[in-house]
Design a protein around this motif. Sequence first.
Motif, mmCIF file in Angstrom:
data_model
loop_
_atom_site.group_PDB
_atom_site.id
_atom_site.type_symbol
_atom_site.label_atom_id
_atom_site.label_comp_id
_atom_site.label_asym_id
_atom_site.label_seq_id
_atom_site.Cartn_x
_atom_site.Cartn_y
_atom_site.Cartn_z
ATOM 1 N N VAL A 241 127.005 43.898 67.163
ATOM 2 C CA VAL A 241 127.144 42.663 66.334
ATOM 3 C C VAL A 241 126.247 42.461 65.513
ATOM 4 N N LEU A 242 124.862 43.067 65.581
ATOM 5 C CA LEU A 242 123.812 42.917 64.529
ATOM 6 C C LEU A 242 124.222 43.667 63.358
ATOM 7 N N GLU A 243 124.892 44.928 63.561
ATOM 8 C CA GLU A 243 125.335 45.731 62.314
ATOM 9 C C GLU A 243 126.390 44.932 61.592
ATOM 10 N N LEU A 244 127.202 44.304 62.323
ATOM 11 C CA LEU A 244 128.276 43.461 61.768
ATOM 12 C C LEU A 244 127.872 42.371 60.729
ATOM 13 N N TYR A 245 127.042 41.590 61.727
ATOM 14 C CA TYR A 245 126.751 40.158 60.913
ATOM 15 C C TYR A 245 125.172 40.460 60.539
ATOM 16 N N ARG A 246 125.151 40.589 59.173
ATOM 17 C CA ARG A 246 123.929 41.034 58.664
ATOM 18 C C ARG A 246 123.082 39.745 58.537
ATOM 19 N N SER A 247 123.337 38.734 58.527
ATOM 20 C CA SER A 247 122.511 37.414 58.224
ATOM 21 C C SER A 247 121.723 36.926 59.551
ATOM 22 N N CYS A 248 122.208 37.558 60.664
ATOM 23 C CA CYS A 248 121.434 37.233 61.721
ATOM 24 C C CYS A 248 120.012 37.864 61.785
ATOM 25 N N GLU A 249 119.184 36.919 62.240
ATOM 26 C CA GLU A 249 117.816 37.152 61.766
ATOM 27 C C GLU A 249 117.271 37.233 63.385
#
Length: 264
Positions: A241-249
């Motif tokens: 999920v983190l790799e797909l949604y880069r804006s997730c801090e």
Amino acid sequence: MIALYEGKSCETAKQFVAYLESKPKLEINYAVFGAGNHDWVNTYQKIPIYIDQMIENAGGTRIIERGIGDSAGDFYGAFEAWKENLFRILRKDTNNQNVISEEKLSIEIVNTKRNLGQITDFGIVLQNKILIEANEIGPTVRHVEIKLPKRQTYRTGDYLAVLPTNPIEIVYRVLKRFHLSVSAFDILSGYVELAQPISRKQVETLATLCKNEKEQINIRNLSGDVYENEILTKRISILDVLELYRSCELSFPQYLRMLPSLRI
Ligand SMILES: Cc1cc2nc3c(=O)[nH]c(=O)nc-3n(C[C@H](O)[C@H](O)[C@H](O)COP(=O)(O)O)c2cc1C
């Protein structure tokens, strides 16, 4: 919290269950969370159900409905949701907000090797071939042959524990995503489970940490009805999920906190 095997309580809980059974009156406040697997159709959650009922019959006050953890489903999600409700009740708090507390864990990488305990001899995998590919009925079935270490024996029905490590490719993906040095390699390969499917609750946490509004909406949708098919079945991890949604801090300490430890 209690797990069960073949319809019986786990070894470490036997004494506890016997103690409860010996008490005609149990005027206590209590909460039960059962860890089982629905593949054991006839004895699914049998012991947690038994304990929950037994304490009630002996005069106990149930703080919260029995929690149900299914290791063939969203186990961690169910536990997190149950635990949160339990603490809410204990705090007498009616606020339903999903609060992300400031992460207090800070990480320092020190040079240690995984402690393999008393294990000095290793089994050797002689054969590992697929008999049936994963399909809609069930996961892959394999034929595995293991040469046991000297002085070890095995009979049908004995348990064989496997001490796992995460695949190197996944460890490198984590190092890259969090810009870590290879000194974090050991902790990532040998201590935490990187491939565990992300739980519903964790999906919501990631959504809250997303800076991009569109990504936030897309992530949040994953915790809805599509969760089973899109996450659990496909075994989508936090890292995916983190790799797909880069804006997730998500910080590395927060990430580490979310991961279950790697178990035998
Ligand atoms: C040999 C074996 C027997 C099990 N028997 C039951 C059972 O009778 N009922 C049940 O609900 N779960 C059963 N389970 C599921 C375990 O309770 C579940 O896997 C455990 O709670 C999760 O921890 P673990 O898999 O890491 O040990 C069984 C699991 C194994 C491996």
